[in-house]
Design a protein around this motif. Structure first.
Motif, PDB file in Angstrom:
ATOM      1  N   LEU A 193       0.825  -1.209   0.000  1.00 49.15           N
ATOM      2  CA  LEU A 193       0.000   0.000   0.000  1.00 49.15           C
ATOM      3  C   LEU A 193       0.858   1.257   0.000  1.00 49.15           C
ATOM      4  O   LEU A 193       0.581   2.218  -0.733  1.00 49.15           O
ATOM      5  N   ASP A 194       1.915   1.262   0.816  1.00 53.52           N
ATOM      6  CA  ASP A 194       2.833   2.398   0.819  1.00 53.52           C
ATOM      7  C   ASP A 194       3.418   2.619  -0.575  1.00 53.52           C
ATOM      8  O   ASP A 194       3.587   3.761  -1.026  1.00 53.52           O
ATOM      9  N   GLY A 195       3.726   1.519  -1.258  1.00 52.38           N
ATOM     10  CA  GLY A 195       4.296   1.616  -2.593  1.00 52.38           C
ATOM     11  C   GLY A 195       3.375   2.297  -3.582  1.00 52.38           C
ATOM     12  O   GLY A 195       3.833   2.978  -4.505  1.00 52.38           O
ATOM     13  N   GLN A 196       2.076   2.121  -3.402  1.00 50.95           N
ATOM     14  CA  GLN A 196       1.119   2.750  -4.315  1.00 50.95           C
ATOM     15  C   GLN A 196       0.767   4.167  -3.871  1.00 50.95           C
ATOM     16  O   GLN A 196       0.646   5.078  -4.691  1.00 50.95           O
ATOM     17  N   LEU A 197       0.599   4.361  -2.582  1.00 49.41           N
ATOM     18  CA  LEU A 197       0.138   5.650  -2.068  1.00 49.41           C
ATOM     19  C   LEU A 197       1.260   6.671  -1.913  1.00 49.41           C
ATOM     20  O   LEU A 197       1.019   7.878  -1.967  1.00 49.41           O
ATOM     21  N   LEU A 198       2.502   6.199  -1.726  1.00 46.79           N
ATOM     22  CA  LEU A 198       3.611   7.112  -1.479  1.00 46.79           C
ATOM     23  C   LEU A 198       4.651   7.054  -2.589  1.00 46.79           C
ATOM     24  O   LEU A 198       4.846   7.973  -3.341  1.00 46.79           O
ATOM     25  N   GLU A 199       5.339   5.932  -2.681  1.00 46.22           N
ATOM     26  CA  GLU A 199       6.367   5.747  -3.700  1.00 46.22           C
ATOM     27  C   GLU A 199       6.580   4.264  -3.901  1.00 46.22           C
ATOM     28  O   GLU A 199       6.147   3.443  -3.079  1.00 46.22           O
ATOM     29  N   GLU A 200       7.207   3.919  -4.989  1.00 47.20           N
ATOM     30  CA  GLU A 200       7.384   2.507  -5.317  1.00 47.20           C
ATOM     31  C   GLU A 200       8.396   1.866  -4.359  1.00 47.20           C
ATOM     32  O   GLU A 200       9.524   2.318  -4.216  1.00 47.20           O
ATOM     33  N   ILE A 201       7.970   0.813  -3.698  1.00 45.14           N
ATOM     34  CA  ILE A 201       8.827   0.038  -2.793  1.00 45.14           C
ATOM     35  C   ILE A 201       8.829  -1.394  -3.287  1.00 45.14           C
ATOM     36  O   ILE A 201       7.757  -1.995  -3.463  1.00 45.14           O
ATOM     37  N   PRO A 202       9.976  -2.003  -3.540  1.00 45.66           N
ATOM     38  CA  PRO A 202      10.002  -3.385  -4.043  1.00 45.66           C
ATOM     39  C   PRO A 202       9.289  -4.317  -3.077  1.00 45.66           C
ATOM     40  O   PRO A 202       9.487  -4.252  -1.862  1.00 45.66           O
ATOM     41  N   PRO A 203       8.418  -5.206  -3.594  1.00 50.30           N
ATOM     42  CA  PRO A 203       7.699  -6.127  -2.725  1.00 50.30           C
ATOM     43  C   PRO A 203       8.625  -7.164  -2.107  1.00 50.30           C
ATOM     44  O   PRO A 203       9.674  -7.491  -2.669  1.00 50.30           O
ATOM     45  N   THR A 204       8.283  -7.642  -0.932  1.00 51.69           N
ATOM     46  CA  THR A 204       9.040  -8.689  -0.273  1.00 51.69           C
ATOM     47  C   THR A 204       8.347 -10.016  -0.478  1.00 51.69           C
ATOM     48  O   THR A 204       7.168 -10.172  -0.116  1.00 51.69           O
ATOM     49  N   ASP A 205       9.033 -10.988  -1.083  1.00 48.37           N
ATOM     50  CA  ASP A 205       8.447 -12.296  -1.308  1.00 48.37           C
ATOM     51  C   ASP A 205       8.213 -12.989   0.026  1.00 48.37           C
ATOM     52  O   ASP A 205       9.078 -12.976   0.912  1.00 48.37           O
ATOM     53  N   GLN A 206       7.094 -13.646   0.160  1.00 45.45           N
ATOM     54  CA  GLN A 206       6.826 -14.421   1.362  1.00 45.45           C
ATOM     55  C   GLN A 206       7.598 -15.736   1.295  1.00 45.45           C
ATOM     56  O   GLN A 206       7.879 -16.243   0.215  1.00 45.45           O
ATOM     57  N   PRO A 207       7.971 -16.289   2.459  1.00 46.50           N
ATOM     58  CA  PRO A 207       8.717 -17.560   2.452  1.00 46.50           C
ATOM     59  C   PRO A 207       7.842 -18.711   1.971  1.00 46.50           C
ATOM     60  O   PRO A 207       6.632 -18.631   2.065  1.00 46.50           O
TER      61      PRO A 207
END
Length: 207
Positions: A193-207
């Motif tokens: 959500l931060d990546g869309q609302l603020l700036e692009e943040i690379p997603p973290t893959d779940q284990p």
């Protein structure tokens, strides 16, 4: 910088597109079938069990509900649930008309969280929303809710399958597991959500 999702407060409801608040700032909308756990996911995200209505009768909420995050410039939007068998044809037509207009015309819409029950993902409704996200290049996160209902192995298998299906369609589509009951996946959801609302943040893959 990260938004404080526990600061979410109800702003207004809209029965149709013309009643939506001023189209400025940035917002992410939550969509999903009426029994997919959308309200529970929003409540878990915001740490407020009363923010979004939960009901034993799916399909009850027929309004677009807007919530502010710290300021009116960042918002979450709870779209009406869709697809419950007891919702009549006129209601379905209203949904398609009003929500379709919102998705097509809302300039401040930056992303869409598509809530799916991990036990029943990729329904016809889900595919319709995904097709729209591909066509419009809208970032979409498939939130696979109720992950606690499956054992770890089957849950991970379903997540990988859905994620692969999405990312073969477009790189701006992704998926993650989520459990409102156990609060699993909340931190990954806030990052997206931060990546869309603020700036692009690379997603973290779940284990």
């Amino acid at each position: 910088m990260s938004l404080k999702y526990d600061s979410a407060q109800f702003l207004t409801s809209a029965a149709k597109f013309s009643q939506c608040p001023t189209d400025t700032g940035a917002e992410v909308a939550f969509a999903g079938r009426s029994n997919a756990g959308k309200s529970s996911a929003l409540n878990a995200l915001t740490r407020n069990s009363k923010l979004a209505r939960t009901s034993k009768t799916p399909g009850r909420t027929q309004l677009l509900n807007f919530f502010t995050l710290s300021s009116d410039e960042h918002r979450l939007v709870d779209l009406p649930g869709y697809g419950y068998a007891k919702v009549n044809r006129n209601m379905k037509q209203d949904w398609e008309e009003h929500i379709g207009e919102y998705l097509a015309e809302r300039l401040s819409l930056r992303g869409l969280v598509l809530v799916m029950d991990i036990r029943h993902p990729m329904t016809e409704f889900d595919q319709m929303i995904i097709d729209w996200a591909v066509e419009t290049e809208m970032p979409l996160l498939a939130l696979l809710t109720k992950a606690d209902k499956l054992k770890r192995g089957p849950a991970k298998s379903t997540w990988l399958k859905v994620r692969n299906q999405l990312q073969t369609r477009a790189p701006w589509l992704d998926a993650q597991m989520f459990s409102a009951l156990k609060k699993d996946g909340v931190s990954d959801l806030t990052r997206w959500l931060d990546g869309q609302l603020l700036e692009e943040i690379p997603p973290t893959d779940q284990p």
